[in-house]
Each structure stands twice: as structure tokens, then as C-alpha cells.
Design a protein around this motif. Structure first.
Motif: not given
Length: 457
Positions: A393-406
Motif C-alpha cells: 500500500g505504501v509503495g503503491f501510494l508512493n509510486g502513483t504519486s511519483r507519476v504525478a510528480s514526474a
């Protein structure tokens, strides 16, 4: 003996039927081991902030040295964030399957080696690939670091310690920006600055040698005796408490599947986490990666001084933000900060043609509040998921947030050059408005709940 807190009484009806399971308690003593785990996780966040901040500091020099196009500048600015996405998504799930400890150690081998190798990366493709590797390793730590810390530290300290991770991230980020501002950056010094990220990464790696597996993860996998031994040896828990944990391990659920992130009862928390995290970090990374360009586009005088002032506001806001996230609760803090941030960027959009003084007021408020608001991004994710799903869960949230950041980091320089600062601030204000609305609708209050290694979800 069941672990009981006031939060257990506040659970939903469905949760009340679930047996409690062992984990950290509010009365557990703070030990030297807790401090060591906290320090290594802090160091990882410092390394992350430094690695992401340094690329913004050296991009102007690299653009000249490598003759970078706007597309390559955007790709290099977003490269570590892209790696963070894949590392968080893929390795967060791995941490739930094989445990936290292995990834917690070996991801920093990759980060240290790739950081040092940037010194010899004199083509945009090689530098892009190395920064992808750095981001991949940091993505693993985004999933594993807060997860392991939340499963080790006493629950009464969880909010302030997890929130402090963002402060250390900000320290690393600001240090990189300050060095980039006041060290003459040229074709040689830019590579030294990039490679200097290997120093904190190596220190973190050395400190992590010997840290054991999470006892909560071991208990969830039926390895109760090992979990009890770690609690006695490292966490200062009594024989009785450790024995209770061992007995309760038999009630643990089987390992969760990834799809359970989107199962009824959990899906709303997962998708709220995605929206809240992504909406916050998209403008954050975009703005602070291209701060010099924004200041130039807004025609703000004394850009170096203003850049330093904004970076100091980041530090101050991050430190002060630890208090309200702990005292006010997660939901009101998130809603309140999103509202202020939205209004600040909207004001900058409206005032884009105004004087430097008028523009710097909402910019400083935005910077200060954003730094404080970012503390919640290390706290909320770990509290939204049960033990069997926490790494995923933490990985999924961090991963998707980094898509937004990128996306934000790639789009902003294009937006600034084609549409100007006003429209650029405007569309980022709309992103923050989405976060405000989502938080009003779905943000749960998790301040007084134990993390889900303590309560069976």
C-alpha cells in the motif's frame, strides 16, 4: 492479552469483530535501537531529498555542457521520479512477500553505486539511466522505510517520527539547492555535486547493517518465536508482552494479495491516499525543481536571495508542521493545508503580472505551508493499510504519486515557456483544489488508531 487503545473502541463495526494482533504499544519504552532505526530512515530521506534537489541545481550547467533540449531537461528532471514509481510499486509488494529487512539494506547499495557513477555520466542517456536507478532504489525505501519504522517505534511517537522524515527530506533538498546557488556550477563541479549524493547513501548503508526483520511481519507470517525474540532483544518488551505477541500470532490472517488494496473496506482508503498524495506532490516537485526558471519568468528581482529565502521557508515550515499534524489530527490538517495551498497558487496566477513584492507574499506562504503539509505524506500512508498490505500500500501510494510528480516536472518547463507563469500557477492550483475536494469527501482520521499490525484489518 489483547493490545487495547482508545482507537480500538473507535473502529467500525466490522473491525470490532476482528481479533487484535501484536505490535508496538503506546507504553513501549524508547530504546537505542529505536533511535538507530529512526536515524537510518531519516538518513534515507535526507539522501532522497538531496538526490532530487541536486538535479535542479545542476540542470542549467548540464544544459550548456550537454547541449540539452527542453525535452531532455524535462526527462532528466523527472528521471529519479520515474524510477521512484517503479521502485515503489514493484518493491513495495516484494517487501510484503520476502520481508522488509533485505530491501531496507540492499536498496542503498544500488543508490550509493549509481550516485557515485554520475561523476562519469557525460551523456544525457547515461545520466538518465543512472538517475532512474537511484530513483528505483529510493522508491523501495519509500515503501520499506516508513513501513519498517512504523512497525518498530512506540505508537505514541509514530506521528512525530514519521512526519520528521519529510523534514530530513527537506534538509537534503534545501542543502542541494543552497550548494547549487552559492557554488560556481560549471561542467566539472556539476558532476562532483551529482556524485556527492553517494556520501550520505554510504553512511545510511553502513548504519543499516545488522537491523533485524520487522517482528510484525514475522508474526504475520507465522514466525512468532522469531518475532518475540526481536521484541525482547531490540524493543525492550518484557517476557510477558513478547509471550502475548507470540500467542496472538496464531490469529494472524494469511498473507494478503495485492488486489486486496482495492477490496471493499480498503479501496476507499487506497484511492484517497492516491489522490491526496499525488495532488500534493505534483506542484511541489514541479515548482522546486524549476525554481530559478519560475523566478525568472515572474521577473522577480534578486532571484538568488529570493531562492534562499524560499528554501529557508521550506525548512522552517517542515519543522513547525510536525506540531499540528500530531495535535490537530490527520483529517483537519490535510483539509486545512490543501485549502491554503490552493488559495496561494490561485493568488499567484492572478497576480502573475504584479510586482515582485506582491508575488513573493503568496509564494512564501505557499512554500512554508507546503513544507509543513508534506509531513503528512509520511504519516498517512503507513496508517491506511494493515500489516499484510502495508508495504504494497505504501509503495503503491508512493509510486502513483511519483507519476504525478514526474508529469508535473516534465510539463512545467513546457508550460512556462508556452503559456507563462500565470497559467502555469493556475493549472497547479486546480490540482490542489482536487486534493482539497477529495480530502473533504474521504479523508479518514487515523491519529488515534494503532497501525494495522496492532489491529487485524
Amino acid at each position: 492479552m489483547a493490545v487495547h487503545t482508545e482507537a480500538a473502541d473507535a473502529r467500525t463495526a466490522g473491525d470490532r469483530d476482528a481479533p487484535p494482533v501484536p505490535g508496538t504499544t503506546s507504553k513501549e519504552p524508547l530504546t537505542g535501537f529505536h533511535i538507530r532505526v529512526t536515524a537510518t530512515t531519516f538518513g534515507a530521506n535526507f539522501s532522497d531529498g538531496y538526490a532530487l534537489g541536486v538535479i535542479g541545481a545542476v540542470l542549467p550547467a548540464l544544459g550548456t555542457d550537454m547541449h540539452l533540449s527542453g525535452v531532455w531537461q524535462g526527462l532528466l528532471g523527472a528521471s529519479a521520479l520515474i524510477g521512484l514509481f517503479f521502485g515503489s510499486i514493484l518493491l513495495g509488494r516484494v517487501a510484503d512477500v520476502i520481508g522488509r529487512q533485505k530491501l531496507y539494506l540492499y536498496n542503498f547499495v544500488l543508490i550509493a553505486v549509481a550516485s557515485a557513477a554520475q561523476f562519469w555520466a557525460h551523456s544525457p542517456l547515461v545520466l538518465f539511466l543512472l538517475r532512474l536507478a537511484i530513483g528505483f532504489g529510493l522508491g523501495a525505501d519509500y515503501a520499506v522505510g516508513p513501513t519498517l519504522l512504523s512497525e518498530f517505534v512506540p505508537s505514541r511517537l509514530r506521528g512525530v517520527l514519521l512526519g520528521s522524515l519529510t523534514v530530513l527530506w527537506t534538509v537534503g533538498y534545501v542543502l542541494a539547492n543552497v550548494l547549487g546557488t552559492y557554488i560556481p556550477i560549471n561542467g566539472t563541479s556539476a558532476y562532483w555535486l551529482l556524485a556527492s549524493g553517494a556520501v550520505p547513501a554510504l553512511l545510511v548503508l553502513l548504519l543499516r547493517i545488522g537491523i533485524p526483520e520487522s517482528p510484525s511481519w514475522l508474526a504475520a507470517r507465522g514466525r512468532a518465536a522469531e518475532a518475540a525474540q526481536i521484541r525482547r532483544t531490540y524493543l525492550g518488551q518484557s517476557e510477558a508482552t513478547a509471550a502475548d505477541a507470540e500467542a496472538a500470532a496464531a490469529k494472524q490472517p494469511p498473507a494478503a494479495r495485492y488486489r486486496e488494496l482495492f477490496a471493499p473496506g480498503q479501496a476507499a482508503k487506497t484511492w484517497f491516499g492516491v489522490i491526496f498524495y499525488s495532488a500534493q506532490v505534483l506542484p511541489y516537485f514541479a515548482i522546486y525543481t524549476f525554481m530559478p526558471q519560475i523566478l525568472a519568468t515572474l521577473q522577480i528581482s534578486g532571484a538568488d536571495t529570493q531562492n534562499l529565502v524560499l528554501n529557508l521557508a521550506l525548512l522552517l515550515g517542515g519543522v513547525i508542521g510536525l506540531w499540528p499534524v500530531q495535535r490537530l489530527g490527520r483529517r483537519p490538517f490535510t483539509i486545512g493545508t490543501f485549502t491554503i495551498l490552493t488559495l496561494c497558487l490561485a493568488a499567484m496566477a492572478v497576480l502573475s503580472g504584479a510586482s515582485s513584492g506582491a508575488l513573493m507574499v503568496p509564494f512564501l506562504i505557499y512554500t512554508f505551508v507546503m513544507a509543513g503539509a508534506s509531513t503528512i505524506t509520511q504519516v498517512y500512508p503507513a496508517e491506511l493499510f494493515p500489516t499484510a498490505l502495508r508495504g504494497s500500500g505504501v509503495g503503491f501510494l508512493n509510486g502513483t504519486s511519483r507519476v504525478a510528480s514526474a508529469i508535473g516536472t516534465f510539463v512545467l518547463p513546457v508550460s512556462l515557456s508556452h503559456f507563462g507563469a500565470g497559467w502555469s500557477m493556475g493549472w497547479m492550483a486546480l490540482v490542489l483544489l482536487l486534493g482539497t475536494v477529495a480530502s473533504l469527501a474521504w479523508a479518514p482520521e487515523t491519529r488515534d488508531t494503532l497501525t494495522a499490525e496492532d489491529l487485524h484489518h
